[in-house]
Design an enzyme around this catalytic site. Structure first.
Site, PDB file in Angstrom:
ATOM      1  N   LYS A 137       0.827  -1.190   0.000  1.00 30.72           N
ATOM      2  CA  LYS A 137       0.000   0.000   0.000  1.00 30.72           C
ATOM      3  C   LYS A 137       0.873   1.256   0.000  1.00 30.72           C
ATOM      4  O   LYS A 137       2.029   1.136   0.358  1.00 30.72           O
ATOM      5  CB  LYS A 137      -0.923   0.001   1.224  1.00 30.72           C
ATOM      6  CG  LYS A 137      -0.187  -0.106   2.573  1.00 30.72           C
ATOM      7  CD  LYS A 137      -0.415   1.062   3.432  1.00 30.72           C
ATOM      8  CE  LYS A 137       0.861   1.717   3.812  1.00 30.72           C
ATOM      9  NZ  LYS A 137       0.894   2.279   5.117  1.00 30.72           N
ATOM     10  N   HIS A 167      -1.362  -5.381   5.825  1.00 31.46           N
ATOM     11  CA  HIS A 167      -0.892  -6.321   6.858  1.00 31.46           C
ATOM     12  C   HIS A 167      -1.870  -6.380   8.038  1.00 31.46           C
ATOM     13  O   HIS A 167      -1.809  -7.295   8.847  1.00 31.46           O
ATOM     14  CB  HIS A 167       0.538  -6.009   7.305  1.00 31.46           C
ATOM     15  CG  HIS A 167       0.672  -4.837   8.227  1.00 31.46           C
ATOM     16  ND1 HIS A 167       0.688  -3.549   7.779  1.00 31.46           N
ATOM     17  CD2 HIS A 167       0.802  -4.759   9.573  1.00 31.46           C
ATOM     18  CE1 HIS A 167       0.814  -2.729   8.801  1.00 31.46           C
ATOM     19  NE2 HIS A 167       0.889  -3.435   9.914  1.00 31.46           N
ATOM     20  N   GLU A 205      -1.118   5.874  17.845  1.00 31.69           N
ATOM     21  CA  GLU A 205       0.252   5.386  17.967  1.00 31.69           C
ATOM     22  C   GLU A 205       1.096   6.389  18.751  1.00 31.69           C
ATOM     23  O   GLU A 205       0.821   7.594  18.707  1.00 31.69           O
ATOM     24  CB  GLU A 205       0.870   5.214  16.574  1.00 31.69           C
ATOM     25  CG  GLU A 205       0.110   4.252  15.681  1.00 31.69           C
ATOM     26  CD  GLU A 205       0.817   4.075  14.352  1.00 31.69           C
ATOM     27  OE1 GLU A 205       1.528   3.081  14.189  1.00 31.69           O
ATOM     28  OE2 GLU A 205       0.660   4.947  13.483  1.00 31.69           O
ATOM     29  N   ASP A 224      -2.452   7.077   4.741  1.00 32.22           N
ATOM     30  CA  ASP A 224      -1.578   6.040   5.309  1.00 32.22           C
ATOM     31  C   ASP A 224      -2.355   5.051   6.166  1.00 32.22           C
ATOM     32  O   ASP A 224      -2.076   3.853   6.147  1.00 32.22           O
ATOM     33  CB  ASP A 224      -0.483   6.718   6.151  1.00 32.22           C
ATOM     34  CG  ASP A 224       0.480   5.725   6.793  1.00 32.22           C
ATOM     35  OD1 ASP A 224       1.005   4.865   6.062  1.00 32.22           O
ATOM     36  OD2 ASP A 224       0.698   5.792   8.027  1.00 32.22           O
ATOM     37  N   HIS A 229      -6.015   1.021   5.820  1.00 35.57           N
ATOM     38  CA  HIS A 229      -6.222  -0.039   6.817  1.00 35.57           C
ATOM     39  C   HIS A 229      -7.585   0.029   7.519  1.00 35.57           C
ATOM     40  O   HIS A 229      -8.285  -0.969   7.619  1.00 35.57           O
ATOM     41  CB  HIS A 229      -5.153   0.037   7.916  1.00 35.57           C
ATOM     42  CG  HIS A 229      -3.736  -0.115   7.445  1.00 35.57           C
ATOM     43  ND1 HIS A 229      -3.297  -1.214   6.757  1.00 35.57           N
ATOM     44  CD2 HIS A 229      -2.650   0.687   7.590  1.00 35.57           C
ATOM     45  CE1 HIS A 229      -1.998  -1.083   6.494  1.00 35.57           C
ATOM     46  NE2 HIS A 229      -1.583   0.069   6.985  1.00 35.57           N
ATOM     47  N   LYS A 326      -0.412   9.864  15.015  1.00 37.93           N
ATOM     48  CA  LYS A 326       0.928   9.535  15.506  1.00 37.93           C
ATOM     49  C   LYS A 326       1.293  10.468  16.657  1.00 37.93           C
ATOM     50  O   LYS A 326       0.676  11.519  16.837  1.00 37.93           O
ATOM     51  CB  LYS A 326       1.942   9.679  14.379  1.00 37.93           C
ATOM     52  CG  LYS A 326       1.741   8.651  13.272  1.00 37.93           C
ATOM     53  CD  LYS A 326       3.023   8.381  12.520  1.00 37.93           C
ATOM     54  CE  LYS A 326       2.809   7.433  11.362  1.00 37.93           C
ATOM     55  NZ  LYS A 326       2.547   6.055  11.775  1.00 37.93           N
TER      56      LYS A 326
HETATM   57  O1  BG6 Z   1       0.694  -1.286  14.331  1.00 41.28           O
HETATM   58  P1  BG6 Z   1       1.544  -1.595  13.137  1.00 41.28           P
HETATM   59  O2  BG6 Z   1       1.438  -3.032  12.708  1.00 41.28           O
HETATM   60  O3  BG6 Z   1       2.968  -1.112  13.303  1.00 41.28           O
HETATM   61  O4  BG6 Z   1       0.937  -0.791  11.933  1.00 41.28           O
HETATM   62  C1  BG6 Z   1       0.957   0.598  11.935  1.00 41.28           C
HETATM   63  C2  BG6 Z   1       1.753   1.102  10.753  1.00 41.28           C
HETATM   64  O5  BG6 Z   1       1.099   0.667   9.560  1.00 41.28           O
HETATM   65  C3  BG6 Z   1       1.762   1.064   8.369  1.00 41.28           C
HETATM   66  O6  BG6 Z   1       1.091   0.536   7.263  1.00 41.28           O
HETATM   67  C4  BG6 Z   1       1.791   2.563   8.303  1.00 41.28           C
HETATM   68  O7  BG6 Z   1       2.472   2.973   7.121  1.00 41.28           O
HETATM   69  C5  BG6 Z   1       2.508   3.134   9.514  1.00 41.28           C
HETATM   70  O8  BG6 Z   1       2.512   4.549   9.493  1.00 41.28           O
HETATM   71  C6  BG6 Z   1       1.878   2.625  10.783  1.00 41.28           C
HETATM   72  O9  BG6 Z   1       2.680   3.026  11.875  1.00 41.28           O
END
Ligand code: BG6
Length: 459
Positions: A137, A167, A205, A224, A229, A326
């Site tokens: 992505k 993911h 996050e 993003d 997601h 973030k």
């Molecule tokens: O919680 P995870 O698995 O680290 O996923 C979050 C991340 O997913 C990614 O796909 C984003 O690009 C990031 O910015 C993000 O921090």
């Protein structure tokens, strides 16, 4: 005995951060869980890496708990690295011709702007029969470019061999949304607009830019996280009951939700914000715009929130709030289902009658059911009781889970082309409102809860 078909995973962008931080550790967990799985790994990138450098990288990643199992040893024996330009058809052809296997998986661990030129080169070279393309992505940069990219990739391989990576679909608790709901009599009958008042999908996050300005500053939190997601998670929460969890049933149901989803009022129902200097767990964080590589004139947001409606008979009128940011105070990666209050609490009860809610935590995996019970003192005084449960995390990292499904050719955990387009269609009116400055850019100090968070502190 017939030998297993040989599979080669060709990683384009192998010298990059994604490969060492996520892909190779994902393969490591997969080979630990399935020691007999055989896969050859070929790394390719523009950068010149010596055979030893590459070998060291793979070795470091595959050495889980200091142990290298048989599958990982086989990878180490066969892996190689090729320096070359995958956007150049001649160089790409030479690379493809050097690989001899029954099934080829080409993994695009590349910056998004390189995806299209590489696909054009692949269109020219052609790929061996049965090849799978796994594309990171964001898929495209707008509805229009996602459509064009879909048309391009499906000229190279058929749709069921295009794996658009998310993911999050490999996160165990995300998949548990289906098990919890569909395998329990308790939840499914109250999973609709009659019973549910609101659904939140939050992904707060504490991480900052982490040196990713080159990618992040051009995308921001809405693209993003929400486009890529959180809309997928929302769709899994909102799907109609499915007959099976096979790829086709699941993806049809997800597509149906996304097609019905929209941000009805992009100005009133969206928020954007950017972090300013602050501290997180004693760590000083600079202003986002002072971070290395950030171009302040792009006006990139580090927190985005949208309210989505799903216009189906099941969900009409129920707001789905998706929010991610973030540099926030704490990690909160969860979905919260807020039920409506009961039609009537019998007279004579006193005390707190907060409506029930289910909190599903994606990391660490778990859930909490907040329900109202008779109090511990006066039995006619109500209070909230929280039932907590751990959800079994998988043996695999999310990338391991996603890679396993790619190597098995099962697109269940990948985003289908129509869904990728729908996700852009849903957020485009918001992007447009933001571009027109119809929604102010708010600020929040790094380490704070972020703007507009009216939490009572207990979720
Ligand atoms: O919680 P995870 O698995 O680290 O996923 C979050 C991340 O997913 C990614 O796909 C984003 O690009 C990031 O910015 C993000 O921090």
């Amino acid at each position: 005995m017939a030998s297993q078909p040989s599979t080669t995973l060709l990683i384009l962008g192998a010298s990059g951060d994604l490969t060492s931080r996520l892909l190779l550790p994902g393969i490591a967990t997969l080979l630990r869980a399935e020691p007999d799985r055989r896969v050859d790994v070929v790394g390719a990138d523009l950068r010149e890496l010596t055979a030893d450098d590459w070998h060291d990288r793979v070795h470091t990643a595959l050495q889980l708990d200091g142990v290298v199992g048989p599958g990982a040893k086989a990878v180490l024996r066969s892996t190689r690295y090729v320096a070359g330009d995958a956007t150049d058809p001649a160089s790409l052809r030479a690379l493809l011709e050097s690989i001899d296997c029954d099934r080829l998986v080409i993994y695009f661990a590349l910056p998004p702007q390189v995806t299209e030129p590489v696909c054009r080169a692949l269109e020219q070279t052609g790929v061996p029969e049965g090849t799978i393309l796994a594309i990171e992505k964001p898929f495209g940069a707008s509805l229009e470019s996602a459509r064009e990219l879909n048309a391009l990739v499906t000229r190279i391989v058929p749709e069921d061999r295009v794996f658009r990576i998310d993911h999050f679909l490999g996160l165990h608790t995300v998949l548990n949304l289906l098990g919890l709901r569909f395998a329990n009599r308790l939840l499914e009958p109250v999973w609709d607009r009659d019973s549910i008042a609101k659904v939140e999908v939050l992904y707060d996050e504490t991480v900052t830019l982490e040196g990713r300005a080159g990618y992040y500053d051009r995308n921001g939190a809405l693209r993003d996280m929400i486009q890529s997601h959180l809309l997928q998670i929302m769709a899994l929460i909102a799907i109609e009951p499915i007959a099976s969890v096979a790829a086709r049933d699941l993806r049809d149901a997800v597509g149906q939700v996304l097609r019905a989803a929209r941000v009805a009022d992009p100005v009133a129902h969206s928020r954007r914000a950017r972090y300013t200097a602050g501290s997180i767990d004693g760590r000083e964080v600079p202003d986002y715009v002072a971070e290395e590589g950030v171009d302040a004139s792009l006006g990139t947001e580090t927190l985005a929130e949208v309210q989505v409606e799903v216009a189906t008979a099941r969900w009409a009128g129920v707001p789905f709030i998706l929010r991610s940011g973030k540099s926030l105070a704490g990690v909160r990666k969860r979905a919260i289902i807020h039920w409506r209050p009961p039609a009537l609490v019998p007279e004579g009860f006193a005390g707190r009658d907060t409506p029930d809610r289910l909190v599903i935590d994606f990391k660490p995996d778990g859930f909490e059911l907040h329900i109202t019970t008779n109090g511990s003192g006066d039995p006619f005084t109500l209070e909230q009781t929280v039932l907590r449960g751990e959800l079994g995390g998988g043996a695999l990292l999310p990338y391991g889970e996603v890679l396993a499904s790619i190597l098995d050719g099962d697109p269940r955990l990948a985003v289908r082309g129509d869904a990728a387009e729908e996700c852009w269609r849903i957020i485009e009116p918001v992007l447009e409102a933001w571009r027109a400055d119809a929604v102010p850019m708010q600020e929040y100090a790094a380490g704070s809860l972020g703007p507009g968070w009216d939490t009572d502190g207990d979720i």
